[in-house]
Write an enzyme that holds these catalytic residues in place. Structure first.
Site, PDB file in Angstrom:
ATOM      1  N   LYS A 105       0.865  -1.181   0.000  1.00  0.00           N
ATOM      2  CA  LYS A 105       0.000   0.000   0.000  1.00  0.00           C
ATOM      3  C   LYS A 105       0.899   1.228   0.000  1.00  0.00           C
ATOM      4  CE  LYS A 105      -3.217   2.717   2.676  1.00  0.00           C
ATOM      5  NZ  LYS A 105      -3.548   3.084   4.067  1.00  0.00           N
ATOM      6  N   ALA A 126      -9.418   5.934   4.955  1.00  0.00           N
ATOM      7  CA  ALA A 126      -9.312   7.087   5.859  1.00  0.00           C
ATOM      8  C   ALA A 126     -10.635   7.833   5.979  1.00  0.00           C
ATOM      9  CB  ALA A 126      -8.214   8.054   5.423  1.00  0.00           C
TER      10      ALA A 126
END
Length: 264
Positions: free
Chosen positions: A106, A193
């Site tokens: 990631k 997020a």
């Protein structure tokens, strides 16, 4: 015109996953709480910051590999804490070395410590290098549809636009940009997020996202293990609602029962 949606497998780097919830390992009280929360979430993919996590390179400290088995979970090392492309690429190479050739990463390249907003210029630079080096790159990015498109064109296997600032718990701040990204996407789109509670995860899935990644929403809950289970169900509910198709919104009421045939 109604749209009939059929479910499709959630596939990353050639591997199919049943759970559409990805979770992080940070911010928990201890490794035992980390283990229990991840188990309760039903997640199959677990992400961790390469620069902050002991994978056995530091003797005498808790080792993530002793708590979470690589046979059970797919590890997703991330470049959290990196602020330029060079640093991020170096961190991914370190992850590959520590995990014996592991290519799934990631990519995060942050702009500053106050917002933890992605530096998309450096992200694009790093993505180009990593893809050329054979990494399977899932990439944290802004909710700018153009940047998401460019990352897909570079060869990233998934784009992960933020829904809100990392650790903010603000929820889905701009669903409209996410919708544009989803309409154009030819690779998986994961919200990354901003999720604060189960309803945020459900909304993300109702929009059509392929999956959701979270850490703070679970780890900072008053009861993390319970919240992890709530998130598991929220993801499933949101996906089913997306596939089912919501009713149209109307300005005025519409009776559930017709007026014809009323008993007089």
């Amino acid at each position: 015109m109604s749209i009939v949606r059929s479910d499709k497998p959630f596939v990353l780097a050639g591997r199919t996953y049943q759970s559409r919830l990805l979770v992080g390992t940070g911010k928990y009280r201890d490794m035992e709480e980390t283990r229990l929360a991840i188990e309760a979430s039903g997640a199959e993919i677990v992400t961790f910051a390469v620069r902050r996590t002991n994978l056995g390179q530091i003797e005498g400290e808790p080792n993530l590999l002793e708590v979470l088995s690589p046979d059970r979970y797919t590890f997703l090392p991330n470049t959290a804490g990196c602020y330029d492309a060079v640093e991020a690429v170096r961190t991914c190479r370190l992850a590959r070395e520590l995990l014996d050739g592991h290519n799934l990463v990631k990519l995060e390249v942050l702009a500053d410590q106050k917002t933890l907003f992605p530096n998309v210029i450096e992200t694009l630079k790093a993505a180009e290098v990593l893809v050329k080096e054979g990494f399977d790159v899932m990439v944290y990015t802004s909710d700018d549809p153009i940047i998401a498109r460019q990352l897909a064109e570079i060869g990233c296997i998934a784009v992960m636009p933020l829904a809100g600032l990392i650790g903010s718990g603000l929820g889905i701040c701009n669903p409209y940009n996410l919708q544009i990204i989803l309409e154009e996407a030819k690779i998986p789109v994961l919200v990354d997020a901003g999720v604060g509670t189960a309803s945020d995860a459900t909304i993300s899935m109702e929009l059509g996202c392929d999956a959701v990644l979270m850490n703070s929403a679970i780890a900072h809950a008053q009861q993390p293990i319970m919240m992890a289970e709530a998130m598991k169900h929220a993801i499933v509910a949101g996906r089913l609602a997306y596939l089912a198709g919501r009713m149209p919104k109307k300005l005025y009421a519409s009776a559930s029962s017709p007026l014809d045939g009323l008993i007089k």
